[in-house]
Design a protein around this motif. Sequence first.
Motif, PDB file in Angstrom:
ATOM      1  N   ARG A 159      21.159  66.791  50.773  1.00 48.16           N
ATOM      2  CA  ARG A 159      20.312  65.604  50.648  1.00 48.16           C
ATOM      3  C   ARG A 159      20.470  64.694  51.864  1.00 48.16           C
ATOM      4  NH1 ARG A 159      22.332  64.768  45.157  1.00 48.16           N
ATOM      5  NH2 ARG A 159      23.191  62.822  45.933  1.00 48.16           N
ATOM      6  N   GLU A 160      21.696  64.509  52.310  1.00 51.02           N
ATOM      7  CA  GLU A 160      21.942  63.660  53.485  1.00 51.02           C
ATOM      8  C   GLU A 160      21.311  64.266  54.736  1.00 51.02           C
ATOM      9  OE1 GLU A 160      25.694  61.702  55.999  1.00 51.02           O
ATOM     10  OE2 GLU A 160      26.071  63.002  54.267  1.00 51.02           O
ATOM     11  N   LEU A 161      21.460  65.575  54.910  1.00 51.94           N
ATOM     12  CA  LEU A 161      20.856  66.259  56.052  1.00 51.94           C
ATOM     13  C   LEU A 161      19.341  66.150  55.997  1.00 51.94           C
ATOM     14  CD1 LEU A 161      21.326  68.131  58.519  1.00 51.94           C
ATOM     15  CD2 LEU A 161      21.158  70.064  56.938  1.00 51.94           C
ATOM     16  N   PHE A 162      18.769  66.350  54.816  1.00 46.76           N
ATOM     17  CA  PHE A 162      17.318  66.265  54.633  1.00 46.76           C
ATOM     18  C   PHE A 162      16.794  64.872  54.964  1.00 46.76           C
ATOM     19  CE2 PHE A 162      14.041  64.826  51.601  1.00 46.76           C
ATOM     20  CZ  PHE A 162      12.955  65.539  52.092  1.00 46.76           C
ATOM     21  N   LEU A 163      17.462  63.838  54.464  1.00 45.45           N
ATOM     22  CA  LEU A 163      17.007  62.470  54.705  1.00 45.45           C
ATOM     23  C   LEU A 163      17.032  62.126  56.187  1.00 45.45           C
ATOM     24  CD1 LEU A 163      18.707  60.555  51.744  1.00 45.45           C
ATOM     25  CD2 LEU A 163      16.265  60.977  52.059  1.00 45.45           C
ATOM     26  N   ASP A 164      18.095  62.527  56.878  1.00 48.52           N
ATOM     27  CA  ASP A 164      18.196  62.244  58.315  1.00 48.52           C
ATOM     28  C   ASP A 164      17.100  62.967  59.090  1.00 48.52           C
ATOM     29  OD1 ASP A 164      20.383  60.650  57.867  1.00 48.52           O
ATOM     30  OD2 ASP A 164      21.861  62.183  58.406  1.00 48.52           O
ATOM     31  N   LEU A 165      16.872  64.237  58.767  1.00 49.01           N
ATOM     32  CA  LEU A 165      15.863  65.009  59.489  1.00 49.01           C
ATOM     33  C   LEU A 165      14.450  64.529  59.153  1.00 49.01           C
ATOM     34  CD1 LEU A 165      15.259  67.324  61.405  1.00 49.01           C
ATOM     35  CD2 LEU A 165      15.320  68.896  59.449  1.00 49.01           C
ATOM     36  N   PHE A 166      14.208  64.183  57.895  1.00 47.07           N
ATOM     37  CA  PHE A 166      12.888  63.694  57.491  1.00 47.07           C
ATOM     38  C   PHE A 166      12.557  62.399  58.226  1.00 47.07           C
ATOM     39  CE2 PHE A 166       9.693  61.639  54.901  1.00 47.07           C
ATOM     40  CZ  PHE A 166       8.908  62.685  54.442  1.00 47.07           C
ATOM     41  N   ASN A 167      13.538  61.496  58.292  1.00 51.13           N
ATOM     42  CA  ASN A 167      13.329  60.224  58.983  1.00 51.13           C
ATOM     43  C   ASN A 167      13.094  60.436  60.478  1.00 51.13           C
ATOM     44  OD1 ASN A 167      15.037  57.723  60.474  1.00 51.13           O
ATOM     45  ND2 ASN A 167      13.503  57.119  58.978  1.00 51.13           N
ATOM     46  N   LEU A 174      12.718  57.243  52.750  1.00 50.44           N
ATOM     47  CA  LEU A 174      12.579  57.725  51.386  1.00 50.44           C
ATOM     48  C   LEU A 174      13.519  56.994  50.441  1.00 50.44           C
ATOM     49  CD1 LEU A 174      12.452  61.595  51.988  1.00 50.44           C
ATOM     50  CD2 LEU A 174      10.531  60.011  51.743  1.00 50.44           C
ATOM     51  N   GLU A 175      13.060  56.838  49.210  1.00 47.65           N
ATOM     52  CA  GLU A 175      13.858  56.256  48.136  1.00 47.65           C
ATOM     53  C   GLU A 175      14.041  57.328  47.073  1.00 47.65           C
ATOM     54  OE1 GLU A 175      12.875  52.284  46.073  1.00 47.65           O
ATOM     55  OE2 GLU A 175      11.901  53.816  44.830  1.00 47.65           O
ATOM     56  N   GLN A 176      15.283  57.633  46.728  1.00 47.81           N
ATOM     57  CA  GLN A 176      15.519  58.659  45.714  1.00 47.81           C
ATOM     58  C   GLN A 176      15.092  58.133  44.350  1.00 47.81           C
ATOM     59  OE1 GLN A 176      19.445  60.383  45.736  1.00 47.81           O
ATOM     60  NE2 GLN A 176      19.151  61.394  43.764  1.00 47.81           N
ATOM     61  N   ARG A 177      14.380  58.959  43.612  1.00 44.92           N
ATOM     62  CA  ARG A 177      13.850  58.547  42.311  1.00 44.92           C
ATOM     63  C   ARG A 177      14.897  58.766  41.225  1.00 44.92           C
ATOM     64  NH1 ARG A 177      10.466  55.043  42.097  1.00 44.92           N
ATOM     65  NH2 ARG A 177       9.344  55.860  40.279  1.00 44.92           N
ATOM     66  N   THR A 178      15.936  57.941  41.260  1.00 46.45           N
ATOM     67  CA  THR A 178      16.943  57.955  40.204  1.00 46.45           C
ATOM     68  C   THR A 178      16.369  57.279  38.964  1.00 46.45           C
ATOM     69  OG1 THR A 178      17.861  55.856  40.960  1.00 46.45           O
ATOM     70  CG2 THR A 178      18.804  57.870  41.894  1.00 46.45           C
TER      71      THR A 178
END
Length: 204
Positions: A159-167, A174-178
């Motif tokens: 998740r951390e890798l995805f968020l960094d690459l997506f940004n 992105l905001e995680q839908r908790t």
Amino acid sequence: MGILSSSASITRYRIVQDIPDDFLTEVPERLIKHKFRDIDHTADERSFGWTSFDDMLDMNWNSSTPHKGHYLAFALRLDTRRIPPAVLKKHLRLALDQARQELEAKGQKFISRDQKKEIKENVQIKLFAKTLPIPAVFDVVWDTSNNFIYLASTSPKIRELFLDLFNATFELHLEQRTAYFCALTGMDQGAKKQLDELEPVIYI
């Protein structure tokens, strides 16, 4: 497991800012700019980037477009080299023994801490060069009708890798839908204040 599997672990996100009307036409170009780079013929420990949803080996989307109706589908590919601890321990021992023999011949009795560190790094580089990277693919689906993003993983590291690459790729946050953020949807400030003041209750 991928999103098209019979079961999958999914993390949901929502884009928190407005997107220009023509932004979606830039998606293929942005994906290619941050595409996965192969490390089979290198000694790199890992590589990650975007690849095709339909074929993890198609990093240029030659066989299919990421546009699927009002969805965008692509994948995060992560290749990692792993050296088994026992293998590293063995080859490090051999390298240290050889270094001691060479130093003793020069009249030096001990291996310094910096020398040990350098020897270990050299051993790791040699072993990485002989080890094939292990590929892993995590599907990503972007529902452009509501700007929800679905990632086929719940691993904190992924998740951390995805968020960094997506940004870095789209310059979008992105905001995680908790459960908390889902509950906030449609709430006024009064209800939000009540939600923030809730305290957990232990029934056992």
